[in-house]
Design an enzyme around this catalytic site. Sequence first.
Site, PDB file in Angstrom:
ATOM      1  N   ASN A  65      36.444  53.063  65.091  1.00  0.00           N
ATOM      2  CA  ASN A  65      35.135  53.057  65.362  1.00  0.00           C
ATOM      3  C   ASN A  65      34.649  54.618  65.478  1.00  0.00           C
ATOM      4  OD1 ASN A  65      32.639  53.493  67.601  1.00  0.00           O
ATOM      5  ND2 ASN A  65      32.785  51.449  66.460  1.00  0.00           N
ATOM      6  N   GLU A  75      48.334  46.033  65.879  1.00  0.00           N
ATOM      7  CA  GLU A  75      49.386  45.076  66.538  1.00  0.00           C
ATOM      8  C   GLU A  75      48.566  44.217  67.434  1.00  0.00           C
ATOM      9  OE1 GLU A  75      49.734  48.254  65.797  1.00  0.00           O
ATOM     10  OE2 GLU A  75      51.884  48.658  65.380  1.00  0.00           O
TER      11      GLU A  75
HETATM   12  N1  THU Z   1      47.717  52.573  65.136  1.00  0.00           N
HETATM   13  C1  THU Z   1      47.892  51.318  64.833  1.00  0.00           C
HETATM   14  O1  THU Z   1      47.244  50.574  64.258  1.00  0.00           O
HETATM   15  N2  THU Z   1      49.390  50.740  65.378  1.00  0.00           N
HETATM   16  C2  THU Z   1      50.104  51.667  66.117  1.00  0.00           C
HETATM   17  O2  THU Z   1      51.273  51.191  66.767  1.00  0.00           O
HETATM   18  C3  THU Z   1      49.785  53.079  66.279  1.00  0.00           C
HETATM   19  C4  THU Z   1      48.376  53.518  65.537  1.00  0.00           C
HETATM   20  C5  THU Z   1      46.551  52.947  64.229  1.00  0.00           C
HETATM   21  C6  THU Z   1      45.409  53.524  65.463  1.00  0.00           C
HETATM   22  C7  THU Z   1      44.455  54.239  64.541  1.00  0.00           C
HETATM   23  O3  THU Z   1      43.666  53.462  63.831  1.00  0.00           O
HETATM   24  C8  THU Z   1      45.421  55.065  63.495  1.00  0.00           C
HETATM   25  O4  THU Z   1      46.325  54.021  63.496  1.00  0.00           O
HETATM   26  C9  THU Z   1      46.056  56.575  63.724  1.00  0.00           C
HETATM   27  O5  THU Z   1      46.650  56.563  64.866  1.00  0.00           O
END
Ligand code: THU
Length: 163
Positions: A65, A75
């Site tokens: 966002n 997750e």
């Molecule tokens: N992100 C995840 O989806 N899972 C994680 O365990 C770590 C980070 C995403 C959050 C953000 O949209 C992008 O990765 C960069 O941090």
Amino acid sequence: MQKITIQTEIECYENSDELHASEQHLLKLSMEAKDAAYAPYSRFKVGAALLLDDGTIVKGNNQENVAYPSGLCAERVAIFAAGANFPGKQIKKIAITAASMDFPSDHPVAPCGACRQTMLEYELNQGEEIVIIMKGTTGKTYRSISVRQLLPLFFHEDGLKSK
Ligand code: THU
């Protein structure tokens, strides 16, 4: 002073072909979820695919966002969707894949601390371990037999209650 040693173990596979076919399939589904992520700010896409005990698959991906902290990791999007839509169903496995939109990612990306804590609560509540499988676009695959292995020293609700 004493030192406490906390040991944890992760299985490491040179090639995801070494995994059981059903786990390879779950990884493939997590890649599909990854490709559909909404990550215009970080340009880093993450996908998660959960297998429930009745064979249902629940997918999630990171949703960002413009107000950055309002976004959510793949997750937690996936596990909250499972909790919301399939309450009482056990989560058997979660496959997680991640890739930058700008450079190749040749190693597994481990879930962040907040996602580990979140997944752990589901694992503790259901009383059965959740297998976590992690992979980049290419390269090695990590497999953890439980969330607890990923977060051995975790915050637990006992800490909220007075004895
Ligand atoms: N992100 C995840 O989806 N899972 C994680 O365990 C770590 C980070 C995403 C959050 C953000 O949209 C992008 O990765 C960069 O941090």
